[in-house]
Design a protein around this motif. Sequence first.
Motif: not given
Lengths: 520, 431
Positions: B282, B285-286, B288-289, B291-292, B295-296
């Motif tokens: 959370f 940057t890793k 963030f990647e 989770r992105a 999710f999608n």
Amino acid sequence: MRLELRGITKRFPGVIANQDVDLVVEPGEIHALLGENGAGKTTLMNVLYGLYQPDEGEIRIDDRVVMFHDPGQAIAAGIGMVHQHFMLVPVFTVTENVMLGVESVRGPLGQLDRPTARKRIIEISERHNLKIDPDATVEDLPVGVRQRVEIIKTLYRRSDLLVLDEPTAVLTPQEDEELFEIMRSLKAGGTSIVFITHKLNEVLEIADRITVLRRGRVVGSTTPAEATRESLASMMVGRPVELVVEKTPAHPGAPVLEVHGLVVRDDRGHVAVDGLDLQVRAGEIVVIAGVQGNGQTELVDAITGLRHPVAGTIRIGGATVRPEPRPIFEAGVAHVPEDRLEDGCVPGFTIVDNLVLNTYYRAPFSRGIRLDREAIERSATELVANFDIRTPSMFVDIGDLSGGNQQKVIVAREFSRPVRLLVAAQPTRGLDVGSVEYIHRRIVAKRDEGAAILIVSTELDEVLALADRIAVMYQGRIVDIVEPERATPQLLGMLMGGSLPLESAAAASVSPAAPGDPGT
Amino acid sequence: MTDEQHVDPVIEADLPTGAGSAGEPPPPAAAAPPSRLATAVRGLLVPVLAVLSALVIGAIIIVLSDLTFFERLSADPGGALGDALGSVWSAYGALISGALGSPGAYVEAFASGDSDQIISAFNPISETLLAATPLIFTGLAVALGFQCGLFNIGAEGQLYVGAVAATFVGFAVTGLPWFIHLPLAVAAGFAGGAIWGFVPGILKAKTGAHEVIVTIMLNYTAYRFVEFILKLPGYQREGRSDPISKVTEASSWYPPLIEGLRANWGFFLGLAAVFAVSWLLFRSTKGFEFRAVGFNPSAARYAGMSIAGSTILAMMISGGLAGLAGTGIVLGITRSLTSGVSAGLGFDGIAIALMARARPRGIIFAALLFGALRAGATPMQSATGIPIDLVVVVQALVIMFVAAPALVRGIYRIRVPEATGTEVFSKGWGS
């Protein structure tokens, strides 16, 4: 059938979806229900269809009060609904899909009685000129024909009142016309139709009466004779709306995007873009017009690095860029993708996180691998205000926003940094007039800042409203480049359909790229 | 007027349109942004009720499995019911005092002032922490995978490979002070698990092979690999014919929290791992990647992220965490490796990740609960004769209720709290 909704109120926790809505649909009337996304049109129709029970008010059919607790009862009462997303089994034939749920059987073993059903489908189809092959498998049919299957389904169940929920959202202009013909034929046969839409032209063309909803209430009822596009738009939005944004003539500068001899294959390996040439200069808006499926998606994918071309070159700002999304993004290309939920944002992420979806790894949003939450939230606060994103909080999941607000988040992200080339595919698809106006205004403003802008659109209104030059795409090539002054819907329609008018055919063969383009 | 102004933005923002019918989210998304506390309480509701329901059903099983209950029911219904409740009470009492200690024992120990007695009063809590520690790691491993859209069923295998590596460093390296030897062995354990996670990661990234299938298969591979290694001269303990490793050096062992108890600093390493994973997911940057991508993936690709890179890295970290679970068992409890050290801890990790809804901090509570059930089971059996298997049944029921939140909501008539209740869990199947 005469349908009357009286004083319908439907509340959800924290929201009043419909408040005291009255609606009367006379027999054999096409009644347009007009309103922005989230105005409560679909909720109202779901109340009618028995999916929701109203908190107050009553439904009358032929002056008899009725109560529907589930769609089965509504269907039995003669109400048919064609949803925006079709409810068909792709591997079944048309006949099987139509029979599904009301199967008739014969013989001691209860075999499906396909022949009888098939005969009735042919009858219905001939009566209303629906042109359908009852033995075709649904997955092989184009979208427009699938919609006709849905219509036949309702007629097969002997519906007297048909609800069409945004039926034209998925259709090409030609298919729109065919649908309207069918609607007229149904009307002539005495069927009432409720036509849900937010497209003004269609309403004026086909409706007998128009009821406008705004924020869950009826704000007015009128007829096409009394109404104009402008009056309807301002009723929907609640303020005067510019349907065509004002813009000054373009002052194009140096070429920013140069595409030569581009060949791109689609997912199935077929050549979708076939030796295409195109040029977009700084400070101009080039709109690619065309019927869906003529290679626009693959072209945009290739320019933005999502798909590797088979042949040809793409130069951005005079340089060739490694064909991957990130280097292209870093070369100053912004991309508003065609499918906003699939590509443009991450449902499940907050608005805040979606606003940094492709900038999260750079200053000021991160240092090393540490995200700077403060900087990200500061920037998000600013963007939510500047781009008029309407949400209770910026920490809301983007999937819970309306389509218009989702698109504003994407536009905010892509427009909020210095951009040399903006590529936007169907930037206003499915949006209401208020949001369309807003996004068009932003695009023109971006052009006036000196960005080169490439728009892909299948909506003629949008093409004509935005373009400084119109490039018509057909079967993977730019067949002609038209100045907006001489672009009539008829000319564009012909070009989009693949027929070249004589004089422009000559012009196209001489100069396939921009007029005054020195290189070609 | 003020009222209307209050309502308007909400209508603009998320007016429900036709649940189900058009595939849109069901009605009321949060009308106002809920406070963090309210969200936290709502998040706890289903797990807490799941545990409660499981204990109630467990109680019914205790009663029904007592044959004398039925014999007495007709003759003396009141007495039978009273006895039944009594046996439930004593079973759960023994379970709880076996997991947390009994108040009487604490009072007595402190009153006596004898330090040995005080320490042994804390023994139940120590056993709970000890049992919870590997579950924290395997739970985290699975949760991290979920966040990246990966269903890592291979924590069990990764645990074993991690244990093999840590054990090797534990006995083969000698003469080092503990503050070098222990970290070295822990790093080896992480690396072993990471290698076992790398395989499904790279196969998925490069060939699209589904991680569920690959990790299941690699579990079997890991079992056999361990049995093979344990028979190798140089790894197998001298003079033994059964598969067991050499004894690790004392310098590689986790120091106990308190001398005399089995609980050790591995528990705090687990807590540190929770906060590290939470930060990674959370605040980096890793993450963030990850989770992105989870999710999608197509939006992640659009945004220029490397799906292959995220998949491989997430699987490696996930595997490494599972490897630390195996490390903790060898260096904290058994001191040497056998083929039976895990007994399903990797699979319990899946349940714990589900129960915590893939949130790192929730893992701590879920792991402590399962650890307590495990720790309390044996004392319960010896005190009341109710078999340990009851605890396995209760665990399974908890998992069932947590995996089917709609069931719990239905039983307790809870209204759907939020539109996005089912967030993370991998899109895995079929994609």
